[in-house]
Design an enzyme around this catalytic site. Sequence first.
Site, PDB file in Angstrom:
ATOM      1  N   GLY A 179       0.936  -0.991  -0.069  1.00 17.78           N
ATOM      2  CA  GLY A 179       0.212   0.046   0.056  1.00 17.78           C
ATOM      3  C   GLY A 179       0.771   1.468   0.196  1.00 17.78           C
ATOM      4  O   GLY A 179       1.891   1.223   1.059  1.00 17.78           O
ATOM      5  N   ALA A 180       0.689   2.245  -0.908  1.00 17.40           N
ATOM      6  CA  ALA A 180       1.449   3.242  -1.392  1.00 17.40           C
ATOM      7  C   ALA A 180       2.000   4.060   0.128  1.00 17.40           C
ATOM      8  O   ALA A 180       3.005   4.090   0.470  1.00 17.40           O
ATOM      9  CB  ALA A 180       0.996   4.102  -2.217  1.00 17.40           C
ATOM     10  N   ASP A 212      -1.340   4.589  -6.166  1.00 17.18           N
ATOM     11  CA  ASP A 212      -0.156   4.405  -6.232  1.00 17.18           C
ATOM     12  C   ASP A 212       0.742   5.656  -6.627  1.00 17.18           C
ATOM     13  O   ASP A 212       1.906   5.945  -6.443  1.00 17.18           O
ATOM     14  CB  ASP A 212       0.335   3.053  -6.547  1.00 17.18           C
ATOM     15  CG  ASP A 212      -0.292   1.945  -5.872  1.00 17.18           C
ATOM     16  OD1 ASP A 212      -1.277   1.304  -6.005  1.00 17.18           O
ATOM     17  OD2 ASP A 212       0.681   1.374  -4.881  1.00 17.18           O
TER      18      ASP A 212
END
Length: 351
Positions: free
Chosen positions: A46-47, A236
Amino acid sequence: MIQTLEWTDNGVRFIDQTKLPTEEVYVTCKTHEQVADVIRNMVVRGAPAIGVAAAMGIALGVNNSKAETTGDLKRDFDQICDLIGKTRPTAVNLFWAIRRMQEKYERIRIRPIPQIKRELIEEAQRMHAEDIAANQAMGRHGATLMPSSGGVLTHCNAGALATAGYGTALGVIRAAVEQGKKIHVYADETRPFLQGSRLTAWELMKDGIPTTVISDNMAGAMMSQGKIGAIVVGADRIAANGDVANKIGTYTVAILAKEHGIPFYVAAPISTVDLACPDGSKIPIEQRNAREVTHIAGKQMVPDGVGVENPAFDVTPAKYVAAIITEKGIARAPYDESLRKLAGQEVEVHP
Ligand code: MRU
């Protein structure tokens, strides 16, 4: 609250996201090489979570350095940043976090070594706290866009697990539920890594938010049956023109949404906006191991020798995005103006 990652006296502690939902186990990284490995292997993913993990990994590596001169410490710092920067290419938060640690280092480089080490740790911890605050602000802005009741579809996991806490897309849903909206989440399972069924469903169940998991190919049917009032996903990397890179399959969801007249929202912090990237065609897309597609829970699902593609992300053109929800406010088309305006407000002075 779910502790996705945290700085401890023993190292950086992560919930192991490859083991969820059946096992809730934690791993503690004692070296920056171990942090690089957990990012690469998606123990943390997860960014925004990748960004904070990178900052903590850098702080950890510098803290472990045996350098006795500031010149040697800077050499170690550069090598650590280099290694962390090679873990995953698409989430721009990784590079944003490295740059922020580099800028911090630049400001403190002539201070005594113990102080440099301490200040880098503090900077990483500050980024952790700021990410949670950003998600809560995003939630407040985004909740206004959610329907007062009914189904909201999400893809992948853009929740507490994908951030330092609270989540981006799931933060918007959480905030809407906290305001009393009666939302029922439809979570795409998100092949091949199953972030939707394993992670999104796990954390929403923990919060008592009603959730239904669907396989990715059911999304169109749910929309055509009128079960989905809005869609909200994370990102992202968002290009300057508003094109959005997110988990593979997001593009398909966005087109389905357009066909059914359902608003498709993206929730992401300003650190996910890459103004240096003019459009989605310039976003590097990570290609992952074919085994993620060919095997499910260790069992082979395709014949030997067949061709396999495994791009981890796709790009949704800005024209499908109804709004981009950030901690600074909501951006709408034309995104090349609105994003620049919101990002420009982020004039922060760090000590
Ligand atoms: O490969 P992953 O699991 O790191 O991909 C995660 C996503 O695509 C998320 O939607 C995105 O990072 C936003 S997380 C707040």
